[in-house]
Design a protein around this motif. Structure first.
Motif, PDB file in Angstrom:
ATOM      1  N   ASP A 145     -12.184  48.916  24.652  1.00  0.00           N
ATOM      2  CA  ASP A 145     -13.271  47.841  24.921  1.00  0.00           C
ATOM      3  C   ASP A 145     -12.242  46.661  24.658  1.00  0.00           C
ATOM      4  O   ASP A 145     -11.535  46.695  23.615  1.00  0.00           O
ATOM      5  N   PRO A 146     -12.275  45.364  25.286  1.00  0.00           N
ATOM      6  CA  PRO A 146     -11.266  44.482  24.984  1.00  0.00           C
ATOM      7  C   PRO A 146     -11.710  43.743  23.486  1.00  0.00           C
ATOM      8  O   PRO A 146     -11.007  43.005  23.143  1.00  0.00           O
ATOM      9  N   HIS A 147     -12.934  43.677  23.132  1.00  0.00           N
ATOM     10  CA  HIS A 147     -13.499  43.112  21.990  1.00  0.00           C
ATOM     11  C   HIS A 147     -13.513  44.026  20.657  1.00  0.00           C
ATOM     12  O   HIS A 147     -14.136  44.889  20.676  1.00  0.00           O
ATOM     13  N   GLU A 148     -12.954  43.200  19.632  1.00  0.00           N
ATOM     14  CA  GLU A 148     -13.093  44.035  18.554  1.00  0.00           C
ATOM     15  C   GLU A 148     -14.632  43.964  17.961  1.00  0.00           C
ATOM     16  O   GLU A 148     -14.860  45.251  17.414  1.00  0.00           O
ATOM     17  N   ASN A 149     -15.421  43.292  18.174  1.00  0.00           N
ATOM     18  CA  ASN A 149     -16.746  43.479  17.725  1.00  0.00           C
ATOM     19  C   ASN A 149     -17.422  44.404  18.430  1.00  0.00           C
ATOM     20  O   ASN A 149     -18.270  45.244  17.947  1.00  0.00           O
ATOM     21  N   SER A 150     -17.060  44.640  19.687  1.00  0.00           N
ATOM     22  CA  SER A 150     -17.587  45.911  20.411  1.00  0.00           C
ATOM     23  C   SER A 150     -17.040  47.264  19.832  1.00  0.00           C
ATOM     24  O   SER A 150     -17.949  48.189  19.660  1.00  0.00           O
ATOM     25  N   ARG A 151     -15.760  47.428  19.778  1.00  0.00           N
ATOM     26  CA  ARG A 151     -15.250  48.450  19.113  1.00  0.00           C
ATOM     27  C   ARG A 151     -15.766  48.759  17.583  1.00  0.00           C
ATOM     28  O   ARG A 151     -15.843  49.944  17.277  1.00  0.00           O
ATOM     29  N   SER A 152     -15.861  47.775  16.922  1.00  0.00           N
ATOM     30  CA  SER A 152     -16.657  48.003  15.677  1.00  0.00           C
ATOM     31  C   SER A 152     -17.897  48.516  15.585  1.00  0.00           C
ATOM     32  O   SER A 152     -18.253  49.307  14.600  1.00  0.00           O
ATOM     33  N   LEU A 153     -18.773  48.373  16.592  1.00  0.00           N
ATOM     34  CA  LEU A 153     -20.012  48.960  16.694  1.00  0.00           C
ATOM     35  C   LEU A 153     -19.871  50.533  16.888  1.00  0.00           C
ATOM     36  O   LEU A 153     -20.535  51.293  16.268  1.00  0.00           O
ATOM     37  N   VAL A 154     -18.881  50.980  17.546  1.00  0.00           N
ATOM     38  CA  VAL A 154     -18.697  52.199  17.900  1.00  0.00           C
ATOM     39  C   VAL A 154     -18.190  52.712  16.413  1.00  0.00           C
ATOM     40  O   VAL A 154     -18.549  54.169  16.301  1.00  0.00           O
ATOM     41  N   GLN A 155     -17.226  52.088  15.897  1.00  0.00           N
ATOM     42  CA  GLN A 155     -16.754  52.670  14.591  1.00  0.00           C
ATOM     43  C   GLN A 155     -17.829  52.738  13.438  1.00  0.00           C
ATOM     44  O   GLN A 155     -17.820  53.781  12.753  1.00  0.00           O
ATOM     45  N   GLN A 156     -18.533  51.960  13.526  1.00  0.00           N
ATOM     46  CA  GLN A 156     -19.905  52.046  12.551  1.00  0.00           C
ATOM     47  C   GLN A 156     -20.942  53.272  12.898  1.00  0.00           C
ATOM     48  O   GLN A 156     -21.067  53.997  12.027  1.00  0.00           O
ATOM     49  N   TYR A 157     -20.772  53.631  14.144  1.00  0.00           N
ATOM     50  CA  TYR A 157     -21.605  54.753  14.492  1.00  0.00           C
ATOM     51  C   TYR A 157     -20.889  56.026  14.124  1.00  0.00           C
ATOM     52  O   TYR A 157     -21.373  56.857  13.388  1.00  0.00           O
ATOM     53  N   LEU A 158     -19.693  56.054  14.300  1.00  0.00           N
ATOM     54  CA  LEU A 158     -18.732  57.055  13.756  1.00  0.00           C
ATOM     55  C   LEU A 158     -18.533  57.423  12.412  1.00  0.00           C
ATOM     56  O   LEU A 158     -18.668  58.431  11.758  1.00  0.00           O
ATOM     57  N   ASP A 159     -18.606  56.363  11.723  1.00  0.00           N
ATOM     58  CA  ASP A 159     -18.783  56.429  10.287  1.00  0.00           C
ATOM     59  C   ASP A 159     -19.836  56.606   9.511  1.00  0.00           C
ATOM     60  O   ASP A 159     -20.073  57.193   8.261  1.00  0.00           O
ATOM     61  N   ALA A 160     -21.077  56.301  10.099  1.00  0.00           N
ATOM     62  CA  ALA A 160     -22.478  56.754   9.503  1.00  0.00           C
ATOM     63  C   ALA A 160     -23.076  57.717  10.388  1.00  0.00           C
ATOM     64  O   ALA A 160     -23.645  57.600  11.309  1.00  0.00           O
ATOM     65  N   HIS A 161     -23.000  58.810   9.646  1.00  0.00           N
ATOM     66  CA  HIS A 161     -23.835  60.113  10.310  1.00  0.00           C
ATOM     67  C   HIS A 161     -25.188  60.081  10.151  1.00  0.00           C
ATOM     68  O   HIS A 161     -25.817  60.852  11.080  1.00  0.00           O
ATOM     69  N   GLU A 162     -25.697  58.983   9.587  1.00  0.00           N
ATOM     70  CA  GLU A 162     -27.174  58.953   9.557  1.00  0.00           C
ATOM     71  C   GLU A 162     -27.750  58.004  10.809  1.00  0.00           C
ATOM     72  O   GLU A 162     -28.829  58.003  10.635  1.00  0.00           O
ATOM     73  N   ASP A 163     -26.566  57.507  11.294  1.00  0.00           N
ATOM     74  CA  ASP A 163     -27.300  56.743  12.469  1.00  0.00           C
ATOM     75  C   ASP A 163     -27.920  57.226  13.530  1.00  0.00           C
ATOM     76  O   ASP A 163     -27.300  58.191  14.138  1.00  0.00           O
ATOM     77  N   ARG A 164     -29.118  56.860  13.584  1.00  0.00           N
ATOM     78  CA  ARG A 164     -29.844  57.648  14.676  1.00  0.00           C
ATOM     79  C   ARG A 164     -30.049  56.738  16.221  1.00  0.00           C
ATOM     80  O   ARG A 164     -31.034  56.985  16.952  1.00  0.00           O
ATOM     81  N   ARG A 165     -29.451  55.965  16.262  1.00  0.00           N
ATOM     82  CA  ARG A 165     -29.723  54.772  17.340  1.00  0.00           C
ATOM     83  C   ARG A 165     -29.835  55.517  18.729  1.00  0.00           C
ATOM     84  O   ARG A 165     -30.604  55.001  19.182  1.00  0.00           O
ATOM     85  N   TRP A 166     -29.041  56.357  18.917  1.00  0.00           N
ATOM     86  CA  TRP A 166     -28.739  57.111  20.352  1.00  0.00           C
ATOM     87  C   TRP A 166     -29.751  58.211  20.578  1.00  0.00           C
ATOM     88  O   TRP A 166     -29.524  58.927  21.549  1.00  0.00           O
ATOM     89  N   ASP A 167     -30.469  58.540  19.301  1.00  0.00           N
ATOM     90  CA  ASP A 167     -31.232  59.753  19.575  1.00  0.00           C
ATOM     91  C   ASP A 167     -32.172  60.002  20.752  1.00  0.00           C
ATOM     92  O   ASP A 167     -32.452  60.818  21.351  1.00  0.00           O
ATOM     93  N   GLU A 168     -32.987  58.602  21.285  1.00  0.00           N
ATOM     94  CA  GLU A 168     -33.759  58.966  22.190  1.00  0.00           C
ATOM     95  C   GLU A 168     -33.107  59.245  23.568  1.00  0.00           C
ATOM     96  O   GLU A 168     -33.660  59.566  24.324  1.00  0.00           O
ATOM     97  N   ILE A 187     -30.889  67.570  19.202  1.00  0.00           N
ATOM     98  CA  ILE A 187     -30.402  66.500  19.313  1.00  0.00           C
ATOM     99  C   ILE A 187     -29.449  66.033  18.135  1.00  0.00           C
ATOM    100  O   ILE A 187     -28.168  65.543  18.470  1.00  0.00           O
ATOM    101  N   ARG A 188     -29.515  66.580  16.789  1.00  0.00           N
ATOM    102  CA  ARG A 188     -28.510  66.590  16.113  1.00  0.00           C
ATOM    103  C   ARG A 188     -27.152  67.266  16.380  1.00  0.00           C
ATOM    104  O   ARG A 188     -26.094  66.736  16.232  1.00  0.00           O
ATOM    105  N   GLU A 189     -27.325  68.369  17.378  1.00  0.00           N
ATOM    106  CA  GLU A 189     -26.200  69.164  17.676  1.00  0.00           C
ATOM    107  C   GLU A 189     -25.251  68.073  18.856  1.00  0.00           C
ATOM    108  O   GLU A 189     -23.976  68.192  18.706  1.00  0.00           O
ATOM    109  N   ARG A 190     -26.322  67.722  19.782  1.00  0.00           N
ATOM    110  CA  ARG A 190     -25.428  66.637  20.811  1.00  0.00           C
ATOM    111  C   ARG A 190     -25.139  65.613  20.026  1.00  0.00           C
ATOM    112  O   ARG A 190     -23.719  64.983  20.450  1.00  0.00           O
ATOM    113  N   ASP A 191     -25.586  64.692  18.892  1.00  0.00           N
ATOM    114  CA  ASP A 191     -25.006  63.837  18.149  1.00  0.00           C
ATOM    115  C   ASP A 191     -23.636  63.955  17.607  1.00  0.00           C
ATOM    116  O   ASP A 191     -22.680  63.230  17.740  1.00  0.00           O
ATOM    117  N   ALA A 192     -23.730  65.200  16.862  1.00  0.00           N
ATOM    118  CA  ALA A 192     -22.364  65.537  16.561  1.00  0.00           C
ATOM    119  C   ALA A 192     -21.304  66.035  17.353  1.00  0.00           C
ATOM    120  O   ALA A 192     -20.056  65.433  17.227  1.00  0.00           O
TER     121      ALA A 192
END
Length: 327
Positions: A145-168, A187-192
């Motif tokens: 993504d060209p925007h650092e704030n967009s990439r930061s959102l992805v990095q936050q997800y990768l760093d926070a294994h308790e993040d459940r945002r995309w479970d649904e 769900i946890r298996e696909r998230d991992a």
């Protein structure tokens, strides 16, 4: 997790729809590494100053209740990946398999970003809605993504294994894949697996060719959703953006695309009264350009817009195409 069994309504493109009368305009031809410069007075460009990826996600990808558009998009992605798996099997290629380590596979297309990458996401916007259907079928993903704030959102997800945002979104994907019972473990298996498959996180520039540096022979799959038609109102520029995005697809590789259909604009922030630009395109427009670029479209669906978005765009186009084999 209880899920309703209602299947989202998607429509195949009606036969005989002409290419939009608004016309492409002269597309011109640019050399590799050249950049599309905005045409003063002739193009309205995406306004990066108002870009808020967290707000964008809240507007179009709410986590409390997935709307009809997103359910239909997930259904389309599951079907597309099933078709890609079939095509690759017929070609004798082996892809990733479930939560186990990806089967060793050395395709001719190889990314220069990371040696195991065989899929590039162009302009992901900080969202991961399309990863649940993709990750069982690939070895590694380069997310751009060209925007650092967009990439930061992805990095936050990768760093926070308790993040459940995309479970649904994972649960819906599992449902469309044919799983009768959606368990927390599944769900946890696909998230991992989503976290495991993202190997590179980098910038891109869709106005350049190539938009991201990869190996000379490209990559196997390029996924680009709501980018080309959502950063300009100029149809000639849109055509060249389509060329740029397809330029990194390897021989007999795939392009997976979602686009706003018959759009007037869209919002990138909650309180943004000024809309971002959009290019008015139809299914036939996309089909025609991809054909000219050397791709065979094997999947095309029209998803009617939800009522809340009807003033911005009439629908969403889900599409997948395969580059023709080089002679």
């Amino acid at each position: 997790m209880p899920l309703d069994s209602k299947v989202p309504r998607t429509l195949t493109p009606p036969a005989g729809i002409p290419i939009s009368s608004r016309g492409y305009g002269a597309s011109g031809e640019l050399s590799p590494e050249s950049e599309i410069a905005p045409s003063q007075g002739q193009e309205i460009c995406f306004d990066a100053q108002t870009w808020q990826p967290d707000q964008y996600a809240s507007i179009y990808y709410p986590v409390d209740q997935i709307g009809a558009e997103n359910r239909a998009l997930l259904e389309c992605e599951v079907e597309i990946w099933s078709m890609i798996q079939k095509f690759d099997a017929e070609s004798g290629k082996t892809r990733g398999n479930g939560s186990s380590p990806a089967t060793p596979y050395t395709p001719t297309p190889r990314s220069g970003v990371h040696p195991r990458v065989d899929m590039v996401i162009l302009g992901g916007g900080g969202t991961l809605w399309d990863l649940p259907p993709a990750v069982p079928h690939v070895n590694g993903i380069c997310y751009t993504d060209p925007h650092e704030n967009s990439r930061s959102l992805v990095q936050q997800y990768l760093d926070a294994h308790e993040d459940r945002r995309w479970d649904e979104y994972i649960a819906r994907t599992l449902q469309f894949e044919g799983n009768e019972e959606i368990t927390a473990d599944a769900i946890r298996e696909r998230d991992a697996l989503m976290r495991e498959r993202i190997l590179s996180l980098t910038s891109c520039n869709i106005r350049r060719r190539p938009p991201v540096i990869v190996g000379a022979s490209g990559v196997h799959v390029v996924s680009v959703h709501f980018v080309m038609e959502s950063i300009t109102n100029n149809r000639s520029v849109w055509r060249r953006l389509m060329r740029n995005s397809t330029s990194i697809v390897g021989d007999q590789g795939y392009l997976i695309l979602a686009a706003l259909g018959k759009a007037q604009g869209w919002r990138s922030a909650m309180n943004g009264e000024q809309q971002q630009p959009a290019t008015y395109v139809t299914q036939e427009d996309i089909h025609s350009v991809l054909d000219q670029l050397g791709f065979d479209v094997f999947f095309m669906r029209w998803i009617p817009a939800e009522e809340a978005n009807a003033m911005e765009y009439e629908g969403i186009i889900s599409c997948a195409a395969r580059r023709r084999a080089q002679a």
